[in-house]
Design a protein around this motif. Structure first.
Motif, PDB file in Angstrom:
ATOM      1  N   TYR A 133      -5.328   1.826   5.948  1.00  0.00           N
ATOM      2  CA  TYR A 133      -6.256   1.537   4.847  1.00  0.00           C
ATOM      3  C   TYR A 133      -7.523   2.381   4.981  1.00  0.00           C
ATOM      4  O   TYR A 133      -8.096   2.828   3.980  1.00  0.00           O
ATOM      5  CB  TYR A 133      -6.597   0.052   4.822  1.00  0.00           C
ATOM      6  CG  TYR A 133      -5.586  -0.797   4.084  1.00  0.00           C
ATOM      7  CD1 TYR A 133      -5.880  -1.347   2.841  1.00  0.00           C
ATOM      8  CD2 TYR A 133      -4.331  -1.042   4.614  1.00  0.00           C
ATOM      9  CE1 TYR A 133      -4.956  -2.132   2.150  1.00  0.00           C
ATOM     10  CE2 TYR A 133      -3.398  -1.823   3.947  1.00  0.00           C
ATOM     11  CZ  TYR A 133      -3.707  -2.365   2.714  1.00  0.00           C
ATOM     12  OH  TYR A 133      -2.783  -3.129   2.035  1.00  0.00           O
ATOM     13  N   THR A 147     -13.873  -0.292   7.429  1.00  0.00           N
ATOM     14  CA  THR A 147     -12.572  -0.885   7.112  1.00  0.00           C
ATOM     15  C   THR A 147     -12.284  -1.975   8.125  1.00  0.00           C
ATOM     16  O   THR A 147     -12.545  -1.803   9.318  1.00  0.00           O
ATOM     17  CB  THR A 147     -11.448   0.155   7.172  1.00  0.00           C
ATOM     18  OG1 THR A 147     -11.726   1.207   6.243  1.00  0.00           O
ATOM     19  CG2 THR A 147     -10.105  -0.471   6.819  1.00  0.00           C
ATOM     20  N   LEU A 160       0.829  -1.202   0.000  1.00  0.00           N
ATOM     21  CA  LEU A 160       0.000   0.000   0.000  1.00  0.00           C
ATOM     22  C   LEU A 160       0.862   1.249   0.000  1.00  0.00           C
ATOM     23  O   LEU A 160       0.606   2.194  -0.764  1.00  0.00           O
ATOM     24  CB  LEU A 160      -0.908  -0.002   1.235  1.00  0.00           C
ATOM     25  CG  LEU A 160      -1.731   1.279   1.455  1.00  0.00           C
ATOM     26  CD1 LEU A 160      -2.947   1.269   0.551  1.00  0.00           C
ATOM     27  CD2 LEU A 160      -2.151   1.405   2.921  1.00  0.00           C
TER      28      LEU A 160
END
Length: 668
Positions: free
Chosen positions: A452, A543, A351
């Motif tokens: 995230y 999330t 990421l």
């Protein structure tokens, strides 16, 4: 003989009078040292804390539990009658100790030859509960009697009953009739019925034996006896009917004591920072949702391999923790793998590589080359052992191609990757070696999940939090969470492009088993020899991050981020998002305006080339001829956007620092 008796009588009277004077003085001294009524209302037995979910469920009660303080006028008559009948029939007229009760105990002891069974009045019990202990000594008993006499002189009978009924222990951690009523029946003591009051009154002698939380049937049997005793002292209209009603009483379900404790332990660790109240009972309201917590526990329990442990964290996009599981069974292991454990995330860490690359100008549809790469003697490999050649950035991310991740990391600089991880809330040490592109650094699951979540929030910082308010049992507010002003971590277009990649990983890549039938984005991660499995992803509202592995860091056969962790994520999300409106993800490819009209900084007109390490600029002091900066037809440096051929392995081999081969995890 008569003179002798008279003398003895006089001496006895004098001695008795002296004792009474001494007793009166002692009682007077004791009275002057007694605290006020308000001070006696405060708990000397330790602070109690009740932790509630966002939907009002009691998650855990820690320490002694105290309900609301009820004044004498608020206490139901049936409760007063039941307690006096069971504990102290002569309470209304004795001076604090019961002479008749003591005389009766002495008579029984002499007659049977058994040990003297001391009797304690309600006032004596109150004195013992507040000021003394339960040691079975005559010294303690004498102090108890003296205190009882002083209490009776200082306070009215009603005040003594009020103190007693709000302070006595009823089992199950409950102190006072309101705490007992709420724990066992789920409502305030103000509305106690006669059968309910009989059950509570029957607990004082042996709370652990008769508490409904430990044995409901035994509690009912004891209450039937209590009703008979009440009937003897104050005849009831219908004793049989009252006893029959005991069968109809429904006891409140007790607080969950298993896996939700991972969350409540985490909450408890934060209270010292949020409030300085250490005496009054606290009520802590949190962000956790009971339905999501149950779904999380079920997902971890059913999907985690038998020989492995699992953890799950779910966050709303403002950072509210909606579910937390730190292991398969809290009773077997208190170690919270969601907030404490530091494990390698594998390719889930990519990421930060791709965020840094996108911020430098890389777009999802750009073409990169999957080919052998060598950096200081280290050659990262792909999971299938093959090379795909030219692929798009989206395909490379979706398939978790390692060589491309390392190339992009080198392109932007591994320092930039580490800095991006720091920017997104990774608090553990982050390696700045090439293997960091493949997740060689250890992280905490809650940190990865919040990172995230920040992408899902459009590049805005997400700080996990659990506590919304803290109040005393009386309702005095001590803390209320205020809305924060979060930082912007990356531009919205960077987050949108990253979401595009994450969505591809779920739709066509390694995370396909995480699909739940609604827009979803996420990434898998697997470390070397299948020691750790990761999946972190998000919908438009929620999330969640999942980790699985062994505490001893040994291999788990078949464990990959795209298998058990992805399935656990899907199992949780299907339940957690049920009933929520479907929200489309912001994943449309966007290009930063500065790239269409590049300024001096983007083009490197200040003498540097954006995107390359400072020490390797053409003509720099450490330049060794390894970098050929691409230029356009007019000789100007090309923008930072990666195009086919702009990244070559000769530059990687010369420019990047070496890495130990053992530090590089397997793909995915």
């Amino acid at each position: 003989m008569g003179r002798f008796l008279k003398s003895a009588l006089k001496i006895s009277l004098a001695f008795g009078t002296l004792l009474l004077v001494i007793l009166a003085v002692a009682v007077g001294i004791q009275m002057s040292s007694l605290p006020s009524f308000d001070d006696m209302m405060r708990s000397p037995n330790g602070q109690s804390i009740r932790v509630l979910s966002a939907d009002g469920a009691v998650l855990v009660s820690v320490g002694p539990s105290y309900g609301q303080w009820l004044t004498y006028d608020e206490i139901p008559d049936v409760m007063v009658d039941a307690m006096l009948a069971v504990e102290d029939r002569r309470f209304r007229w004795h001076p604090g100790i019961d002479p008749l009760g003591i005389a009766r105990a002495l008579f029984v002891s002499v007659k049977t030859g058994d040990r003297l069974k001391a009797t304690s009045t309600i006032t004596q019990q109150l004195a013992r509960n507040i000021f003394l202990n339960n040691n079975r000594t005559w010294t303690r008993k004498a102090k108890e009697g003296l205190l009882a006499l002083a209490i009776e002189r200082k306070f009215s009978k009603e005040q003594i009953l009020e103190l007693y009924l709000n302070r006595v222990y009823f089992g199950g951690g409950a102190y006072g009739i309101d705490a007992a009523s709420r724990r066992f029946y789920g409502h305030s003591a103000r509305t106690l019925s006669l059968p309910e009051a009989a059950i509570i009154a029957g607990l004082v002698k042996a709370p652990s034996r008769y508490a409904p939380s430990s044995d409901p049937e035994r509690a009912r049997e004891r209450a039937a006896v209590v009703l008979s005793v009440i009937h003897e002292t104050k005849p009831l209209p219908d004793l049989a009917s009252a006893q029959a009603q005991l069968k109809d009483i429904t006891f409140a379900p007790q607080a969950r004591q298993n896996n939700v404790r991972y969350f409540t332990d985490w909450v408890m660790s934060q209270l010292d920072i949020l409030t300085d109240e250490t005496v009054e009972p606290l009520v802590v309201r949190t962000t956790l949702l009971s339905s999501m917590q149950k779904a999380a526990e079920d997902a971890v329990r059913t999907q985690t391999p038998a020989e492995a442990q699992g953890a799950l964290v779910a966050l709303s996009h403002d950072g509210a923790v909606r579910a937390m599981v730190g292991g398969k069974d809290y009773v077997e292991s208190l170690y919270n793998r969601a907030t404490i454990a530091e494990r390698q995330p594998g390719s889930a860490f990519k990421l930060f590589v791709y965020l840094a690359a996108i911020e430098s100008g890389v777009l999802p549809d750009d073409v990169v080359v999957d080919e052998p790469v060598q950096i200081g003697g280290w050659s990262p490999r792909n999971s299938n052992g093959r090379f795909a050649g030219e692929v798009t950035v989206r395909q490379a991310f979706a398939l978790s191609i390692n060589t491309v991740a390392v190339q992009l990391g080198a392109r932007v600089g591994f320092d930039a990757v580490a800095d991006m991880a720091r920017r997104f809330g990774i608090t553990t040490p982050v390696s700045r070696q090439p293997a960091t592109a493949l997740g060689a650094s250890t992280v905490r699951l809650i940190d990865m999940t919040s990172a995230y979540a920040a992408v899902a929030r459009g590049g805005i910082e997400v700080r996990p939090y659990a506590v919304t308010t803290i109040e005393t049992a009386r309702g005095r507010k001590l803390y209320e969470r205020q809305a924060e002003n979060p930082r912007v971590l990356v531009a919205p277009w960077v987050a949108a492009n990253m979401t595009n990649l994450l969505q591809a990983a779920v739709e066509t890549g390694t995370g396909r088993q995480a699909q739940i039938g609604r827009p979803l984005a996420g990434k898998t991660g697997t470390t070397s020899s299948n020691k750790d499995g990761y999946f972190v992803g998000f919908t438009g509202d929620l999330t969640a991050g999942v980790w699985m592995g062994r505490d001893d860091n040994k291999r788990v056969g078949g464990l990959q981020g795209g298998t058990a962790p992805a399935r656990a994520f899907a199992a949780f999300m299907r339940v957690a998002t049920k009933g929520m409106p479907i929200v489309e993800l912001n994943s449309n490819i966007q290009i930063d305006d500065t790239l269409s009209e590049p300024d001096a900084e983007v083009y490197g007109l200040d003498g540097t080339v954006a995107g390359y390490p400072d020490e390797y600029y053409r003509g720099g002091p450490d330049y060794q001829g390894a970098i050929e900066v691409p230029v356009d037809g007019e000789g100007n440096p090309m923008p930072r956007v990666h195009r086919p051929g702009s990244l070559d392995n000769a530059w990687l081999e010369e420019a990047a620092p070496p890495v130990e081969p053992s530090a590089a995890p397997d793909p995915m």
